[in-house]
Write a protein that holds these residues in place. Structure first.
Motif, short mmCIF file in Angstrom:
data_model
loop_
_atom_site.label_atom_id
_atom_site.label_comp_id
_atom_site.label_asym_id
_atom_site.label_seq_id
_atom_site.Cartn_x
_atom_site.Cartn_y
_atom_site.Cartn_z
N VAL A 75 -6.97 2.06 -12.94
CA VAL A 75 -6.18 3.29 -12.96
C VAL A 75 -4.96 3.12 -12.07
CG1 VAL A 75 -6.19 5.75 -12.36
CG2 VAL A 75 -8.19 4.72 -13.47
N ILE A 76 -5.12 2.37 -10.97
CA ILE A 76 -4.01 2.10 -10.06
C ILE A 76 -3.95 0.61 -9.77
CG2 ILE A 76 -4.02 4.38 -8.99
CD1 ILE A 76 -5.50 3.11 -6.61
N ASP A 77 -2.76 0.14 -9.42
CA ASP A 77 -2.54 -1.27 -9.08
C ASP A 77 -2.30 -1.47 -7.59
OD1 ASP A 77 -2.36 -2.08 -11.95
OD2 ASP A 77 -0.56 -0.83 -11.88
N VAL A 78 -1.86 -0.43 -6.92
CA VAL A 78 -1.48 -0.49 -5.51
C VAL A 78 -2.08 0.73 -4.81
CG1 VAL A 78 0.42 -0.54 -3.84
CG2 VAL A 78 0.69 -1.63 -6.08
N VAL A 79 -2.52 0.55 -3.57
CA VAL A 79 -3.08 1.65 -2.77
C VAL A 79 -2.09 2.04 -1.69
CG1 VAL A 79 -4.94 2.33 -1.21
CG2 VAL A 79 -5.45 0.85 -3.18
N GLN A 80 -1.76 3.32 -1.63
CA GLN A 80 -0.86 3.83 -0.58
C GLN A 80 -1.65 4.80 0.30
OE1 GLN A 80 3.17 5.01 -1.70
NE2 GLN A 80 3.01 6.81 -0.37
N LEU A 81 -1.85 4.43 1.56
CA LEU A 81 -2.68 5.20 2.48
C LEU A 81 -1.84 6.02 3.44
CD1 LEU A 81 -5.39 2.55 3.47
CD2 LEU A 81 -5.60 4.38 1.78
N HIS A 82 -2.04 7.33 3.38
CA HIS A 82 -1.49 8.24 4.39
C HIS A 82 -2.63 8.63 5.31
CE1 HIS A 82 2.49 9.22 2.40
NE2 HIS A 82 1.85 8.55 1.46
N ASP A 83 -2.33 9.34 6.37
CA ASP A 83 -3.35 9.76 7.32
C ASP A 83 -3.04 11.18 7.76
OD1 ASP A 83 -5.59 8.29 9.13
OD2 ASP A 83 -4.58 9.84 10.30
N SER A 84 -4.08 11.94 8.03
CA SER A 84 -3.89 13.33 8.43
C SER A 84 -3.38 13.45 9.86
CB SER A 84 -5.21 14.11 8.29
OG SER A 84 -6.24 13.48 9.04
N HIS A 85 -3.47 12.37 10.64
CA HIS A 85 -2.97 12.40 12.02
C HIS A 85 -1.45 12.22 12.02
CE1 HIS A 85 -6.94 12.25 13.95
NE2 HIS A 85 -7.27 11.42 12.98
N LEU A 86 -0.74 13.13 12.63
CA LEU A 86 0.71 13.03 12.69
C LEU A 86 1.17 12.06 13.77
CD1 LEU A 86 1.76 16.76 12.17
CD2 LEU A 86 1.47 14.96 10.47
N CYS A 87 0.40 11.93 14.82
CA CYS A 87 0.75 11.03 15.92
C CYS A 87 -0.22 9.86 15.91
CB CYS A 87 0.68 11.77 17.26
SG CYS A 87 1.10 10.73 18.68
N GLU A 88 0.29 8.65 15.76
CA GLU A 88 -0.57 7.48 15.66
C GLU A 88 -0.71 6.82 17.02
OE1 GLU A 88 -0.29 3.59 12.94
OE2 GLU A 88 -1.07 5.38 11.97
N SER A 89 -1.77 7.17 17.75
CA SER A 89 -2.07 6.53 19.02
C SER A 89 -2.63 5.14 18.74
CB SER A 89 -3.11 7.36 19.77
OG SER A 89 -4.34 7.39 19.03
N ARG A 121 9.35 4.23 18.50
CA ARG A 121 8.08 3.66 18.96
C ARG A 121 7.03 3.72 17.86
NH1 ARG A 121 3.24 5.11 20.72
NH2 ARG A 121 2.16 3.82 22.26
N ALA A 122 7.00 4.84 17.12
CA ALA A 122 6.02 4.99 16.04
C ALA A 122 6.22 3.92 14.97
CB ALA A 122 6.13 6.38 15.42
N ILE A 123 7.48 3.56 14.74
CA ILE A 123 7.78 2.50 13.76
C ILE A 123 7.43 1.14 14.34
CG2 ILE A 123 9.62 1.37 12.46
CD1 ILE A 123 11.06 4.09 12.37
N LEU A 124 7.83 0.91 15.57
CA LEU A 124 7.62 -0.39 16.22
C LEU A 124 6.14 -0.72 16.32
CD1 LEU A 124 9.16 -2.73 17.56
CD2 LEU A 124 8.93 -1.51 19.74
N LEU A 125 5.30 0.28 16.50
CA LEU A 125 3.85 0.08 16.62
C LEU A 125 3.27 -0.61 15.39
CD1 LEU A 125 1.21 0.66 18.22
CD2 LEU A 125 1.12 2.88 17.07
N GLN A 126 3.96 -0.46 14.25
CA GLN A 126 3.43 -1.00 12.99
C GLN A 126 3.79 -2.46 12.75
OE1 GLN A 126 1.38 1.03 11.63
NE2 GLN A 126 2.00 2.64 13.05
N GLU A 127 4.49 -3.07 13.66
CA GLU A 127 4.92 -4.46 13.48
C GLU A 127 3.73 -5.39 13.19
OE1 GLU A 127 7.50 -7.73 13.22
OE2 GLU A 127 7.97 -5.58 13.30
#
Length: 219
Positions: A75-89, A121-127
């Motif tokens: 049904v899908i080829d790619v999974v896109q994951l969001h999260d209910s937490h707005l702040c990613e500690s 910082r929120a972006i940099l954390l994902q490196e």
């Protein structure tokens, strides 16, 4: 060339327009929203989709086994994951990475990790994320609101080097600015709509603008 993802398709006519324009990805939203589709709806729409267009499933905190079932049933080829937490500690980061690791152990589908880009910082954390691709969005995905794009350059100045899709409030008027940040891809949903429904003319204009920006012939 910059990749194009048209998200939130839920009608047969949306798929027909996408097939005519051939974006790289379309998105099925499995989250409570005006664009939400059921597994059965998505299965039907996927059967109408051109095989060269990849279908992305958009999820917020859905049980992983349900996501795997959608991948295994094609049904899908790619999974896109969001999260209910707005702040990613760091703790939330670790939890989300564990979910991605689990999916990667069970399926070969690429995993897109959606980030609430609330700061550099929120972006940099994902490196160091194990996700196959990052998607930078505002804190309210699907709202059509733009985050402060200058956070991208601030994060890059501090060492952020990952490829990413840029999402959140992108439309025909601000597309050139969005492209100036040199994303791997552009993700649009509300910017393709009129009166709450996908507008094929807007979809056509966006596709033409991206092709023109890349120096290839327009539609």
């Amino acid at each position: 060339m910059v990749k194009l993802k048209m998200c939130g398709l839920w009608r047969e006519e949306d798929i027909a327009c996408a097939n005519a324009l051939m974006p790289d990805y379309i998105g099925f939203v499995f989250v409570k929203s005006l664009r939400q589709v059921s597994a059965e709806q998505a299965k039907h729409l996927k059967s109408l989709l051109h095989p060269q267009i990849q279908a992305v499933g958009v999820f917020v905190d859905m049980p992983l086994e349900q996501i795997i079932k959608l991948v295994e049933s094609s049904v899908i080829d790619v999974v896109q994951l969001h999260d209910s937490h707005l702040c990613e500690s760091e703790e939330i980061f670790a939890q989300r990475e564990a979910r991605i690791h689990f999916l990667q152990s069970r399926t070969k589908a690429p995993i897109f990790k959606a980030i609430a880009a609330t700061s550099a910082r929120a972006i940099l954390l994902q490196e160091q994320s194990c996700a196959d691709m990052l998607l930078l969005d505002n804190a309210k995905g699907g709202s059509g609101e733009q985050f402060a794009w200058e956070y991208i350059e601030q994060a890059r100045a501090q060492g952020f080097r990952r490829d990413f899709f840029l999402a959140g409030g992108i439309n025909a008027s601000n597309l050139p600015k969005a492209l100036s940040f040199k994303p791997y891809g552009i993700d649009l949903s509300k910017g393709l709509e009129s009166n709450g429904q996908k507008d094929c003319q807007k979809m056509r204009e966006i596709t033409a603008a991206i092709k023109s920006w890349a120096g290839t012939p327009r539609f």
